[in-house]
Design a protein around this motif. Sequence first.
Motif, PDB file in Angstrom:
ATOM      1  N   GLN A   1       0.972  -1.117   0.119  1.00 53.72           N
ATOM      2  CA  GLN A   1       0.022   0.096  -0.126  1.00 53.72           C
ATOM      3  C   GLN A   1       0.936   1.173  -0.061  1.00 53.72           C
ATOM      4  O   GLN A   1       0.405   2.477  -0.730  1.00 53.72           O
ATOM      5  CB  GLN A   1      -0.809   0.077   1.321  1.00 53.72           C
ATOM      6  CG  GLN A   1      -1.957   1.238   1.092  1.00 53.72           C
ATOM      7  CD  GLN A   1      -2.718   1.081  -0.178  1.00 53.72           C
ATOM      8  OE1 GLN A   1      -3.340  -0.075  -0.336  1.00 53.72           O
ATOM      9  NE2 GLN A   1      -2.971   2.088  -0.852  1.00 53.72           N
ATOM     10  N   ALA A   2       1.977   1.208   0.712  1.00 56.55           N
ATOM     11  CA  ALA A   2       2.838   2.289   0.714  1.00 56.55           C
ATOM     12  C   ALA A   2       3.457   2.627  -0.859  1.00 56.55           C
ATOM     13  O   ALA A   2       3.755   3.729  -1.225  1.00 56.55           O
ATOM     14  CB  ALA A   2       3.999   2.196   1.663  1.00 56.55           C
ATOM     15  N   GLY A   3       3.814   1.687  -1.444  1.00 53.71           N
ATOM     16  CA  GLY A   3       4.150   1.682  -2.734  1.00 53.71           C
ATOM     17  C   GLY A   3       3.155   2.313  -3.878  1.00 53.71           C
ATOM     18  O   GLY A   3       3.418   2.945  -4.596  1.00 53.71           O
ATOM     19  N   ILE A   4       1.929   1.698  -3.544  1.00 52.16           N
ATOM     20  CA  ILE A   4       0.883   2.467  -4.346  1.00 52.16           C
ATOM     21  C   ILE A   4       0.644   3.612  -4.178  1.00 52.16           C
ATOM     22  O   ILE A   4       0.717   4.533  -4.975  1.00 52.16           O
ATOM     23  CB  ILE A   4      -0.382   1.595  -4.134  1.00 52.16           C
ATOM     24  CG1 ILE A   4      -0.449   0.034  -4.634  1.00 52.16           C
ATOM     25  CG2 ILE A   4      -1.591   2.163  -4.773  1.00 52.16           C
ATOM     26  CD1 ILE A   4      -1.624  -0.657  -4.135  1.00 52.16           C
ATOM     27  N   ASN A   5       0.501   3.988  -2.888  1.00 54.42           N
ATOM     28  CA  ASN A   5       0.282   5.487  -2.403  1.00 54.42           C
ATOM     29  C   ASN A   5       1.809   6.341  -2.945  1.00 54.42           C
ATOM     30  O   ASN A   5       1.311   7.646  -3.410  1.00 54.42           O
ATOM     31  CB  ASN A   5       0.506   5.637  -1.135  1.00 54.42           C
ATOM     32  CG  ASN A   5      -0.856   4.931  -0.207  1.00 54.42           C
ATOM     33  OD1 ASN A   5      -1.891   4.726  -0.750  1.00 54.42           O
ATOM     34  ND2 ASN A   5      -0.627   4.661   1.066  1.00 54.42           N
ATOM     35  N   MET A   6       2.681   5.956  -2.931  1.00 58.69           N
ATOM     36  CA  MET A   6       3.744   6.646  -3.300  1.00 58.69           C
ATOM     37  C   MET A   6       3.903   7.061  -4.996  1.00 58.69           C
ATOM     38  O   MET A   6       4.023   8.007  -5.615  1.00 58.69           O
ATOM     39  CB  MET A   6       5.275   6.028  -2.989  1.00 58.69           C
ATOM     40  CG  MET A   6       6.513   6.833  -3.645  1.00 58.69           C
ATOM     41  SD  MET A   6       8.141   5.947  -3.389  1.00 58.69           S
ATOM     42  CE  MET A   6       9.167   7.065  -4.109  1.00 58.69           C
ATOM     43  N   MET A   7       3.433   5.867  -5.715  1.00 58.51           N
ATOM     44  CA  MET A   7       3.417   5.896  -7.150  1.00 58.51           C
ATOM     45  C   MET A   7       2.373   6.737  -7.508  1.00 58.51           C
ATOM     46  O   MET A   7       2.445   7.655  -8.481  1.00 58.51           O
ATOM     47  CB  MET A   7       3.356   4.483  -7.585  1.00 58.51           C
ATOM     48  CG  MET A   7       4.179   3.416  -7.519  1.00 58.51           C
ATOM     49  SD  MET A   7       5.598   3.644  -8.880  1.00 58.51           S
ATOM     50  CE  MET A   7       4.945   2.991 -10.070  1.00 58.51           C
ATOM     51  N   ASN A   8       1.026   6.919  -6.722  1.00 64.35           N
ATOM     52  CA  ASN A   8      -0.069   7.611  -7.042  1.00 64.35           C
ATOM     53  C   ASN A   8       0.226   8.984  -6.840  1.00 64.35           C
ATOM     54  O   ASN A   8      -0.329   9.928  -7.476  1.00 64.35           O
ATOM     55  CB  ASN A   8      -1.358   7.102  -6.570  1.00 64.35           C
ATOM     56  CG  ASN A   8      -1.680   6.025  -6.928  1.00 64.35           C
ATOM     57  OD1 ASN A   8      -1.754   5.608  -8.216  1.00 64.35           O
ATOM     58  ND2 ASN A   8      -2.640   5.142  -6.248  1.00 64.35           N
ATOM     59  N   ARG A   9       1.209   9.486  -6.052  1.00 64.60           N
ATOM     60  CA  ARG A   9       1.400  10.876  -5.750  1.00 64.60           C
ATOM     61  C   ARG A   9       2.478  11.643  -6.618  1.00 64.60           C
ATOM     62  O   ARG A   9       2.862  12.662  -6.339  1.00 64.60           O
ATOM     63  CB  ARG A   9       1.700  10.885  -4.069  1.00 64.60           C
ATOM     64  CG  ARG A   9       0.616  10.799  -3.247  1.00 64.60           C
ATOM     65  CD  ARG A   9       1.106  10.288  -1.877  1.00 64.60           C
ATOM     66  NE  ARG A   9       0.312  10.239  -0.720  1.00 64.60           N
ATOM     67  CZ  ARG A   9       0.491   9.651   0.290  1.00 64.60           C
ATOM     68  NH1 ARG A   9       1.753   9.304   0.636  1.00 64.60           N
ATOM     69  NH2 ARG A   9      -0.589   9.312   1.213  1.00 64.60           N
ATOM     70  N   LEU A  10       2.986  10.891  -7.389  1.00 59.94           N
ATOM     71  CA  LEU A  10       4.249  11.367  -8.275  1.00 59.94           C
ATOM     72  C   LEU A  10       3.509  12.702  -9.023  1.00 59.94           C
ATOM     73  O   LEU A  10       2.602  12.233  -9.751  1.00 59.94           O
ATOM     74  CB  LEU A  10       4.971  10.386  -9.092  1.00 59.94           C
ATOM     75  CG  LEU A  10       5.709   9.073  -8.284  1.00 59.94           C
ATOM     76  CD1 LEU A  10       5.837   7.939  -9.281  1.00 59.94           C
ATOM     77  CD2 LEU A  10       6.793  10.117  -7.668  1.00 59.94           C
ATOM     78  N   ARG A  11       4.479  13.583  -9.222  1.00 61.68           N
ATOM     79  CA  ARG A  11       3.925  14.677  -9.926  1.00 61.68           C
ATOM     80  C   ARG A  11       5.048  15.047 -11.294  1.00 61.68           C
ATOM     81  O   ARG A  11       4.453  15.823 -12.186  1.00 61.68           O
ATOM     82  CB  ARG A  11       3.685  16.022  -8.985  1.00 61.68           C
ATOM     83  CG  ARG A  11       2.808  15.696  -7.976  1.00 61.68           C
ATOM     84  CD  ARG A  11       2.633  16.942  -6.908  1.00 61.68           C
ATOM     85  NE  ARG A  11       2.421  17.884  -7.770  1.00 61.68           N
ATOM     86  CZ  ARG A  11       2.227  19.283  -7.213  1.00 61.68           C
ATOM     87  NH1 ARG A  11       2.836  19.679  -6.015  1.00 61.68           N
ATOM     88  NH2 ARG A  11       1.903  20.299  -7.893  1.00 61.68           N
ATOM     89  N   MET A  12       5.987  14.499 -11.096  1.00 61.17           N
ATOM     90  CA  MET A  12       7.024  15.108 -12.273  1.00 61.17           C
ATOM     91  C   MET A  12       7.767  13.533 -12.835  1.00 61.17           C
ATOM     92  O   MET A  12       7.659  13.205 -14.034  1.00 61.17           O
ATOM     93  CB  MET A  12       8.150  15.723 -11.855  1.00 61.17           C
ATOM     94  CG  MET A  12       9.218  15.951 -13.222  1.00 61.17           C
ATOM     95  SD  MET A  12      10.815  16.792 -12.652  1.00 61.17           S
ATOM     96  CE  MET A  12      11.507  15.364 -11.594  1.00 61.17           C
ATOM     97  N   CYS A  13       8.012  12.643 -11.858  1.00 61.55           N
ATOM     98  CA  CYS A  13       8.679  11.346 -12.242  1.00 61.55           C
ATOM     99  C   CYS A  13       7.466  10.617 -12.714  1.00 61.55           C
ATOM    100  O   CYS A  13       6.184  10.626 -12.403  1.00 61.55           O
ATOM    101  CB  CYS A  13       9.173  10.627 -11.057  1.00 61.55           C
ATOM    102  SG  CYS A  13      10.387  11.275  -9.995  1.00 61.55           S
ATOM    103  N   THR A  14       7.813   9.673 -13.939  1.00 62.87           N
ATOM    104  CA  THR A  14       6.861   8.842 -14.384  1.00 62.87           C
ATOM    105  C   THR A  14       6.634   7.744 -14.158  1.00 62.87           C
ATOM    106  O   THR A  14       7.581   6.830 -13.743  1.00 62.87           O
ATOM    107  CB  THR A  14       7.588   8.802 -15.994  1.00 62.87           C
ATOM    108  OG1 THR A  14       7.913  10.232 -16.464  1.00 62.87           O
ATOM    109  CG2 THR A  14       6.582   8.194 -16.854  1.00 62.87           C
TER     110      THR A  14
END
Length: 407
Positions: free
Chosen positions: A336-349
Amino acid sequence: MADQNFPLTGFGSLAIHGGHEQDPQYAHLTPIFATSTFVYDSAEQGMRRFSGEEKGYIYTRWGNPTMTEAADKIAAMESFGLTDGSGNPLAIKGYLQASGMAAISALFMSTLKTGDKILSHYSLYGGSQELMDKLLPDFGISAVIVDLRDLNKAEEALKADPAIKMIYLETPANPTLQCVDIEALTKLGKQYGKIIACDNTFATPYLQQPFRFGVDFVIHSTTKFLNGHGTSIGGAFLGRDIEFMNTWGGKVHKMLGGNSNPFDAFLLVNGMKTLEVRMERHCHNAMEVAGFFEGHAAVSKVNYTGLPNHPDHYIAAKQMRHPGAMLSIELKGGLQAGINMMNRLRMCTRTVSLGTCDTLMCHPASMTHYSVPKEKREQYGITDGLIRISVGMENIQDIIADINQAL
């Protein structure tokens, strides 16, 4: 056009000028030879071409000038500064493939037969793992997987199973960044008469040259850092046995039909010209990002060989110019931490693949290694909370700021 006899002393110069032959129209840049077949001045010339008496192109699946230049440039980079046993410049022959998987397939199909086994290690690219697990067994070829960072285990496997014909290495490995000792494993393998092959995709020939340590074959997914811009799919199959590559290796390459095409080769040639300067920026940024992660409260583990506490730090330092642009992390919060981090990215792809100018992040357990059974993934260190990062060339402050806010 640079004089081909001029001694190039720098890798960057080779990346720009290596492999190039002036075309008859004197184009500055390599043309796209968009043709399926080639013509002959006479029936006799066609006969000479097919018999091998005269060099020349016949059919683009068999060879094409644009594809030849790309393959020759990669071969030149992989052998840059190396010599053979007689002290002469090391000769390498390469074929450009439709993908990295096509290159691996050409390697296996040209060197292995029913009853042969491959000795390899934990944490391989998911496609390579799936090929060994699900496809090759149908042809009577199987894989023996051990931790090749332990030379005693490697030798035990070789002693216990004479059917092992090839040692297949991928270092740094995907996605845990494990590194194995190419020199030591090659020396060991040669004592037992084995073929040694190495996937050099993560490192590129700028950071690591497996032929320096005596391996027989090198493969690449040229889609990644060699192209550098994510504009084409490709692979390379290279060998130091020129006679084999010109005969059976080349025959299998042609028969499997996994050749590249002129347009993708054109994109690759132009991408490789900036390999040195791109890798310098990628690597600088990766070291900074790894250092940032190491001190972050949300991160339980950083897989980057540039960090002195990485178990393979000294092996990587021995055989690589720099630890590279790839790293992975384990988050304390798991999936879940990984999902949250990925969803919050604003510049990285958010995407799979690697080696492009932008920073790419993916979740291997659900993406690149989805086809690998969970128990095997975890055995290989690919946990549900693992995030793989291909560090890009953006401003380092912007990369870290985006990762920080996402965490």
